[in-house]
Write a protein that holds these residues in place. Structure first.
Motif, short mmCIF file in Angstrom:
data_model
loop_
_atom_site.label_atom_id
_atom_site.label_comp_id
_atom_site.label_asym_id
_atom_site.label_seq_id
_atom_site.Cartn_x
_atom_site.Cartn_y
_atom_site.Cartn_z
N THR A 171 48.32 4.62 -7.15
CA THR A 171 47.17 4.64 -8.05
C THR A 171 46.01 5.45 -7.46
O THR A 171 45.37 6.23 -8.16
N LEU B 278 46.95 9.20 -7.58
CA LEU B 278 46.91 9.72 -8.94
C LEU B 278 45.48 9.87 -9.44
O LEU B 278 45.16 10.80 -10.17
N GLY B 279 44.60 8.94 -9.05
CA GLY B 279 43.20 9.07 -9.40
C GLY B 279 42.58 10.32 -8.80
O GLY B 279 41.81 11.03 -9.46
N LEU C 7 44.29 13.03 -7.94
CA LEU C 7 44.92 14.16 -8.60
C LEU C 7 44.25 14.47 -9.93
O LEU C 7 43.89 15.62 -10.20
N TRP C 8 44.06 13.46 -10.76
CA TRP C 8 43.50 13.71 -12.10
C TRP C 8 42.05 14.15 -12.03
O TRP C 8 41.62 14.99 -12.82
N SER C 9 41.28 13.61 -11.11
CA SER C 9 39.88 14.06 -11.01
C SER C 9 39.80 15.50 -10.52
O SER C 9 38.98 16.28 -11.02
N LEU D 143 42.16 17.82 -10.96
CA LEU D 143 42.69 18.66 -12.03
C LEU D 143 41.68 18.84 -13.16
O LEU D 143 41.46 19.96 -13.62
N THR D 144 41.04 17.77 -13.59
CA THR D 144 40.07 17.89 -14.68
C THR D 144 38.84 18.67 -14.23
O THR D 144 38.26 19.42 -15.02
N GLN E 130 37.71 22.07 -16.08
CA GLN E 130 36.36 22.23 -16.60
C GLN E 130 35.72 23.51 -16.06
O GLN E 130 35.05 24.24 -16.78
#
Length: 63
Positions: free
Chosen positions: A15, A18-19, A21-23, A25-26, A30
């Motif tokens: 978890t 993945l947190g 990774l997503w931050s 990537l976003t 942006q």
């Protein structure tokens, strides 16, 4: 990687990663969207951002 005998610990690590990774990537998406709106502004982001290995993506819409 061995994390011990606690069965929930690998899920906690998953978890957390993945947190991250997503931050990341976003944030990158942006930045690409913002540069795409007005252009790279003299090519500065293009010089500072390496090309993706084997992909050929650039931040410039003209490329």
């Amino acid at each position: 990687m061995y994390l011990g005998t606690d069965p929930a610990l690998p899920s906690v690590y998953d978890t957390a990663l993945l947190g991250l990774l997503w931050s990341a990537l976003t944030g990158w998406l942006q930045g690409v969207a913002l540069v795409g709106v007005d252009g790279p502004g003299g090519g500065v982001p293009r010089r500072c951002t390496p090309r993706w290995p084997g992909g050929g993506w650039t931040l410039s819409a003209a490329s």
